[in-house]
Write an enzyme that holds these catalytic residues in place. Structure first.
Site, PDB file in Angstrom:
ATOM      1  N   ASP A   1      52.127  35.556  46.553  1.00  0.00           N
ATOM      2  CA  ASP A   1      51.672  36.420  47.765  1.00  0.00           C
ATOM      3  C   ASP A   1      50.544  35.532  48.650  1.00  0.00           C
ATOM      4  O   ASP A   1      50.984  35.483  49.862  1.00  0.00           O
ATOM      5  CB  ASP A   1      50.702  37.675  47.120  1.00  0.00           C
ATOM      6  N   HIS A   2      49.912  34.092  47.856  1.00  0.00           N
ATOM      7  CA  HIS A   2      48.671  33.286  48.345  1.00  0.00           C
ATOM      8  C   HIS A   2      49.585  32.523  49.033  1.00  0.00           C
ATOM      9  O   HIS A   2      48.955  31.363  49.596  1.00  0.00           O
ATOM     10  CB  HIS A   2      48.158  33.134  47.155  1.00  0.00           C
TER      11      HIS A   2
ATOM     12  N   ARG B   1      35.996  29.650  37.347  1.00  0.00           N
ATOM     13  CA  ARG B   1      36.538  28.711  37.468  1.00  0.00           C
ATOM     14  C   ARG B   1      37.289  28.344  36.296  1.00  0.00           C
ATOM     15  O   ARG B   1      36.301  26.676  35.606  1.00  0.00           O
ATOM     16  CB  ARG B   1      36.435  28.309  38.741  1.00  0.00           C
TER      17      ARG B   1
ATOM     18  N   ASP C   1      41.880  37.669  41.038  1.00  0.00           N
ATOM     19  CA  ASP C   1      41.934  37.062  41.794  1.00  0.00           C
ATOM     20  C   ASP C   1      40.091  38.437  41.922  1.00  0.00           C
ATOM     21  O   ASP C   1      40.632  39.807  40.957  1.00  0.00           O
ATOM     22  CB  ASP C   1      42.261  38.171  42.601  1.00  0.00           C
TER      23      ASP C   1
ATOM     24  N   ARG D   1      37.023  39.141  54.379  1.00  0.00           N
ATOM     25  CA  ARG D   1      36.045  37.856  54.066  1.00  0.00           C
ATOM     26  C   ARG D   1      36.584  37.337  55.563  1.00  0.00           C
ATOM     27  O   ARG D   1      37.457  37.374  56.211  1.00  0.00           O
ATOM     28  CB  ARG D   1      36.097  37.062  52.977  1.00  0.00           C
TER      29      ARG D   1
ATOM     30  N   SER E   1      31.675  30.073  40.094  1.00  0.00           N
ATOM     31  CA  SER E   1      32.911  31.094  39.533  1.00  0.00           C
ATOM     32  C   SER E   1      33.346  31.143  38.820  1.00  0.00           C
ATOM     33  O   SER E   1      32.170  30.141  37.350  1.00  0.00           O
ATOM     34  CB  SER E   1      33.900  30.656  40.738  1.00  0.00           C
TER      35      SER E   1
HETATM   36 FE1  F3S Z   1      45.044  37.983  49.555  1.00  0.00          FE
HETATM   37 FE2  F3S Z   1      43.202  38.043  51.135  1.00  0.00          FE
HETATM   38 FE3  F3S Z   1      43.364  39.883  50.399  1.00  0.00          FE
HETATM   39  S1  F3S Z   1      44.124  36.334  50.166  1.00  0.00           S
HETATM   40  S2  F3S Z   1      44.442  38.867  48.217  1.00  0.00           S
HETATM   41  S3  F3S Z   1      45.242  39.687  51.194  1.00  0.00           S
HETATM   42  S4  F3S Z   1      41.249  39.203  50.168  1.00  0.00           S
END
Ligand code: F3S
Length: 754
Positions: A95-96, A645, A160, A448, A643
């Site tokens: 998805d990213h 990471r 995530d 965000r 984080s």
């Molecule tokens: Fe993707 Fe934004 Fe959620 S990056 S996982 S939609 S916080």
């Protein structure tokens, strides 16, 4: 079938017994979050009165979810663990990496092309090791998890930050780094600081323009971005019961914005209905059978102030829509005051883009309520006065929304449907603007809004609201428009008012989908080979780290003596380095580039003792490595905060750093260093930090009898031939010493298997 009912039944079979046992051990009632935590202790022997916010405890979560950006390193590490299959059900979600540019059809083709190598790697590794794979376009990780995997009373980790979204279905879901995911997938105890508990009592009922998003937008204003740190936010009360499961997920999702470990709602009828609507009647029945355990004990509900570390009450009936921002999600402003604030603070009043979707707000209910605003706008002769972008949360939501006319409602007022993916929420947005220098405002339904997050432009003022408020303000094209009180002029010059939004929690005709994007793993993946090209820039096979030899720790030069703060961002920066997350050698080029050298006050400029010149930290480390030389990093307080990471520990390990000696460590990073077979040591006398000079070499003494609680010694050799000895402490237990001796935790694991 993607969910595993047998796993869920197994969790439930011992849940009540474990909770009853813990309750009598603790001698007090338990909150819902505590019940899940204690039911998931890695070892029953861990049961104790753990101090919240202080003690670290080992857990055994039920599931793992990974998104495509973070899954790469997690799976590369898993591959060297010597396992044939993941220890718990796991999933990967693409998805990213999809950029929003033209529309869903065009963008998905571009993404498949650009990221072909990464997708093919993730799919073949998933298939080999028994991991569910969700191909690009299948949806956003947290929406897909909610629709398929989350279950009340369960515990999961996800690579995530917004993994807590699954709290909408009563699951304790925690965002972690890739190394933690590997722990769970390899059945290593997964460590967590016992969280504090913040209780949020919801009374009343949402109405009109007010949505679940407004609950968390208001709470963000109360708690601020730090107020939930190391805490679980547990919601309860009649107000909680009135909110849909996906609405609860929105609230839990954004708990990440106040720093919470996770957020959770107790099991109720809305959750049961959602489980049934998403094809999981068995899960609903199994959960209902232990319903009384899937909530806080009654004594907690009657006297919450006695049991929670902090209690907050919100009356939903008195709530109004909120718009938070810009630049921080805790700048909470009720809509009745927002226009005044915009004018007073001089925020750009013209709304340039409205964006709905993201994992926070892309459920069927969200789409349905936002579409009701679009539909009536079209009927009243209105259209959008700003760009309007829609990212559905999953193919199941998109397909069902298209069938039900929701997608055409958006299109009828000028909406553009992008891929079911993160897109602009993570900066994957090719924004079309004629002047990126101009101050401008956008309004999103995301979680965000830090500077540059959506479009990389520091001049963009990003605000956050519910999808229905975003849609209304996009129609107005004006940040100061309040749909609760104001009117708009339609194409005939007539003033019209938008009616309150309405929508269905769940599709009346049920969910539907043609191709959900799910690809099941092979039953037996032994025959699958994972091909990673040696020429690849984005992926690199991880080789097990070498087992340390006693001679490795003798006369090691100082690589850098860090002055001041050194977070995981200073150690392994993000930004342009993100694309190398699956290539340890390439990403190691950023190692410690943000850390300040105590000797010259500069970043990324350290002495190379071999030739007396100054170079980047990673370059000097590479030169040493090429000569078979090991090195040491010296640091101040709380080294590695920020984080979880894992790259911040993997990179120094890869570039031959043997020890980090600091005044103190951030706990998660300290554990990450141990997992990668590094030495994480602290000065017994912090003033010994001052003894280290730029050209020093160091020998670590006492490793031949390395044992828990037994300090080691550092012999420092100065350039003038003098030597000094000082004592360093460590927190390694027996298991972690075995990790060190084997070269890493994964090496140790694969040795055990042999
Ligand atoms: Fe993707 Fe934004 Fe959620 S990056 S996982 S939609 S916080």
């Amino acid at each position: 079938m993607q969910f595993d009912i047998d796993l869920i039944k197994k969790v439930y079979s011992s849940f009540s017994e474990r909770v009853d046992f813990t309750r009598s051990f603790l001698g007090r009632p338990m909150t819902y979050a505590e019940k899940i935590l204690y039911a998931h202790l890695y070892d029953k022997k861990e049961l104790g009165s753990h101090v919240r916010g202080v003690d670290y405890v080992n857990f055994a979560p039920d599931r793992v979810a990974m998104q495509d950006a973070t899954a790469q390193m997690a799976l590369l590490q898993f591959m060297i663990a010597g396992k044939n299959k993941v220890a718990v059900p796991s999933s990967v979600h693409c998805d990213h990496l999809i950029q929003a540019d033209v529309n869903a059809e065009t963008d998905i083709k571009t993404a498949l092309n650009t990221n072909r190598e990464v997708y093919s790697f993730l799919q073949s590794v998933s298939s080999k090791y028994g991991i569910d794979f969700w191909k690009p376009g299948a949806g956003i990780i947290h929406q897909v998890v909610l629709e398929n995997y989350a279950f009340p009373g369960g515990m999961m980790v996800g690579t995530d930050s917004h993994t807590p979204n699954a709290g909408g279905l009563g699951m304790l879901a925690i965002g972690v780094g890739g190394a933690d995911a590997v722990d769970v997938m390899t059945a290593i105890p997964w460590e967590l600081k016992m969280p504090k508990l913040i209780g949020v009592k919801l009374s009343g009922r949402l109405k009109g323009w007010v949505s679940p998003k407004d609950v968390i937008l208001k709470l963000a204003g109360i708690l601020t971005v730090k107020g939930g740190t190391n805490a679980i936010i547990e919601y309860f009360g009649e107000g909680a019961e009135s909110i849909s499961a996906t609405g609860k997920a929105t609230i839990c999702n954004m708990g990440a914005e106040v720093g919470a470990t996770t957020s959770i709602f107790p099991y109720d009828n809305n959750m049961s209905e959602y489980l049934i609507a998403t094809g999981r009647k068995d899960v609903a029945n199994a959960a209902s059978a232990i319903k009384s355990y899937l909530k806080a004990d009654d004594e907690i509900l009657t006297e919450p102030e006695k049991y929670f570390d902090r209690l907050i009450e919100i009356n939903l009936s008195e709530l109004e829509p909120y718009i938070n921002g810009p630049f921080t999600p805790d700048a909470a402003q009720p809509i009745s005051e927002f226009a005044r604030i915009v004018k007073e603070k001089g925020y750009p009043q013209k709304m340039e883009v409205g964006l709905i979707g993201s994992c926070t707000n892309s459920s069927y209910q969200d789409m349905s309520r936002a579409a009701s605003v679009a539909r009536q706008a079209a009927a009243k002769g209105l259209t959008v006065n700003a760009e309007f972008i829609v990212n559905p949360g999953s193919e199941q939501v998109r397909y069902t929304a298209e069938r039900d006319g929701i997608i055409s409602d958006f299109k009828s007022i000028g909406g553009v449907i992008m891929t079911n993916a993160c897109g602009p929420c993570i900066g994957q947005w090719k924004r079309h603007t004629e002047n990126p220098e101009r101050k401008n405002s956008i309004l999103t339904s995301f979680n965000r809004n830090f500077a540059k997050r959506a479009d990389g432009n520091p001049n963009t003022h990003a605000f956050i609201a519910s999808p229905e408020i975003v849609t209304a303000l996009t129609i107005a094209g004006d940040l100061c428009f309040n749909p609760l009180t104001d009117t708009l002029k339609n194409k005939n010059g007539k003033e019209v008012k938008l009616d309150e939004p309405y929508g269905d929690n769940l599709p009346i005709k049920g969910f539907d989908v043609k191709d959900s994007g799910y690809i099941a793993p092979k039953n037996d993946g032994k025959g699958i080979t994972i091909d990673i090209s040696p020429d690849s820039e984005r992926l690199q096979v991880l080789n097990p780290f070498p087992v340390p030899l006693p001679t490795d720790f003798v006369n090691m030069p100082l690589l850098i003596k860090v002055s001041g703060k050194c977070t995981t961002d200073h150690i392994s920066m993000a930004g342009p380095w993100l694309k190398y997350r699956g290539h340890l050698e390439n990403i190691s080029g950023n190692m410690l580039m943000g850390a300040v050298n105590a000797f010259n006050g500069k970043t990324n400029s350290v002495l190379n003792v071999l030739n007396g010149s100054y170079d980047k930290v990673s370059e000097v480390a590479k030169t040493y490595k090429a000569q078979g030389i090991f090195s040491v990093v010296i640091a101040e307080e709380n080294y590695g905060e920020g984080s979880s990471r894992e790259h911040a520990a993997l990179e120094p390990r890869f570039l031959n750093v043997k020890a980090i000696i600091s005044k103190s460590f951030a706990r998660i990073h300290e554990t990450n260093l141990k997992k990668q077979g590094m030495l994480a040591l602290t000065f017994v006398d912090k003033s010994d930090y001052d003894k280290i000079c730029e050209s020093d070499t160091m020998t670590i003494k006492g490793l031949d009898t390395f044992a828990p609680g037994k300090n080691l010694f550092i012999e420092v050799s100065h350039k003038d031939g003098t030597k000094e000895l000082f004592e360093v402490a460590h927190t390694y237990n027996d298991l972690q010493i075995n990790w060190f001796k084997s070269g890493s935790a994964l090496n140790y694991l694969s040795q055990l298997k042999k």
